[in-house]
Enzyme design. Sequence first.
Site, PDB file in Angstrom:
ATOM      1  N   CYS A  29       0.852  -1.201   0.000  1.00 43.31           N
ATOM      2  CA  CYS A  29       0.000   0.000   0.000  1.00 43.31           C
ATOM      3  C   CYS A  29       0.887   1.250   0.000  1.00 43.31           C
ATOM      4  CB  CYS A  29      -0.921  -0.023   1.212  1.00 43.31           C
ATOM      5  SG  CYS A  29      -1.905   1.474   1.419  1.00 43.31           S
ATOM      6  N   CYS A  32      -0.248   4.013   2.357  1.00 34.42           N
ATOM      7  CA  CYS A  32       0.060   3.622   3.748  1.00 34.42           C
ATOM      8  C   CYS A  32       1.504   3.968   4.072  1.00 34.42           C
ATOM      9  CB  CYS A  32      -0.149   2.125   3.946  1.00 34.42           C
ATOM     10  SG  CYS A  32      -1.838   1.548   3.706  1.00 34.42           S
TER      11      CYS A  32
END
Length: 96
Positions: A29, A32
């Site tokens: 991600c 993230c």
Amino acid sequence: MKDLDKTNFEEEVLKAQGYVFVDFYGDGCVPCQALMPKVHEFADTYGGKMKFTSLNTTKARRLAIGQKVLGLPVMAVYKGGEKIDEVVKDEATPES
């Protein structure tokens, strides 16, 4: 920040006293990873007021789905075993 997994999530989050911040993230991600330094900075600043934890959803997919985390990034605050607030996906991604 304390790393969470299926063996300690219940104890560290659902049974914890006070507020618990959970950073749900995944290995692949990109948003993230971009947010992680800010999350750690936030934990350093406010660590005395609440517990800060993180859960790698790549390694604990079923647990994340059980917490209704269906996309990333998600940051949530729990109290008394209940999720009381969360920031999801686009709301959490810093603008370029």
